[in-house]
Design an enzyme around this catalytic site. Structure first.
Site, PDB file in Angstrom:
ATOM      1  N   ASP A   1       0.861  -1.174   0.000  1.00 44.28           N
ATOM      2  CA  ASP A   1       0.000   0.000   0.000  1.00 44.28           C
ATOM      3  C   ASP A   1       0.898   1.224   0.000  1.00 44.28           C
ATOM      4  OD1 ASP A   1      -2.029  -1.806   0.211  1.00 44.28           O
ATOM      5  OD2 ASP A   1      -2.668  -1.236   2.218  1.00 44.28           O
TER       6      ASP A   1
ATOM      7  N   ASP B   1     -15.241  -4.766  -1.159  1.00 48.21           N
ATOM      8  CA  ASP B   1     -14.819  -4.517   0.223  1.00 48.21           C
ATOM      9  C   ASP B   1     -16.054  -4.573   1.116  1.00 48.21           C
ATOM     10  OD1 ASP B   1     -12.285  -4.091  -0.800  1.00 48.21           O
ATOM     11  OD2 ASP B   1     -12.660  -1.963  -1.130  1.00 48.21           O
TER      12      ASP B   1
END
Length: 239
Positions: A8, A129
């Protein structure tokens, strides 16, 4: 099962968040390219990259970092984080990324999603998600009205080949992954399912591999040493 070690990115650094909370950020490296090379050395084939700034802005603030990772790591790189326009998709594909992940745009603009699937085929994956059974959007800051399973069915019908499903409640906590969710997804749908969020131990990897999932994303557990990537790669090759 394919393993996707994760990087990330914020401001060119490799970071991890807890439950997607930008206020709970740990910087693990100021050189994501070297991190990616280390993953390749450990036997990885793929890399999962999220531009966390892009997730908020809808732009590509870390494009040069990602371009460098693609060029130097030897890994097949997929990218997500705020991809909401064809221009951004093209930017990433032109940088050598092998697959882009649509999240918020897939939920909020199904017409756009269908157009991109029709145009780019399996270079488009969808990130689902999940929070409290519903699909979260906008960097996990909002809940949509779409339930996880209804949405997965819809995008499968549209021709999506790969779904990356993250249980937000498990992400970044090193408290185990939602095995029941991934079992149900693998049984209900024919698309490639990638498990993400809370994969904490080598036993988690083994259990997911036994479900015949297409893939699993390894994040924080790699950075803390809870999972040895070389061991996990060897395990999934045997499975």
């Amino acid at each position: 099962m394919n393993l996707f070690p994760a990087i990330d990115v914020i401001e060119g650094c490799a970071v991890r968040l807890i439950k997607g909370d930008y206020a709970q950020k740990t910087i693990y490296s100021t050189n994501p390219v070297e991190v990616a090379k280390g993953f390749h050395k450990a036997g990885a084939t793929y890399l999962h990259v999220v531009d966390l700034e892009g997730a908020k802005s809808g732009d590509t603030p870390n494009l040069e970092t990602i371009r460098k990772i693609v060029a130097e790591s030897g890994l097949l790189v997929e990218v997500g984080g705020g991809i909401r326009s064809e221009e951004v998709i093209k930017r990433y594909l032109d940088a050598g990324v092998f697959r882009v992940i649509l999240g918020t745009a897939a939920v909020s603009d199904p017409v756009f999603l269908q157009e991109m699937i029709d145009k780019y085929g399996d270079k488009i994956a969808v990130g689902v998600d999940v929070k409290d059974g519903f699909v979260a959007i906008k960097g996990w800051t909002e809940l949509s009205q779409e339930s996880c399973f209804d949405f997965c069915q819809k995008v499968q019908n549209m021709g999506v080949k790969t779904i990356i499903c993250t249980d937000i409640s498990k992400d970044g906590l090193l408290a185990g992954t939602n095995l029941e969710l991934y079992k149900e997804l693998s049984e209900k749908f024919s698309v490639d399912i990638v498990a993400s969020g809370g994969v904490t131990t080598i036993d988690d990897v083994k259990t997911l591999a036994e479900m015949n999932l297409y893939g699993a994303i390894l994040g924080k557990a790699l950075y803390t040493g809870n999972i040895d990537l070389a061991e996990a790669v060897a395990l999934t090759k045997e499975a």
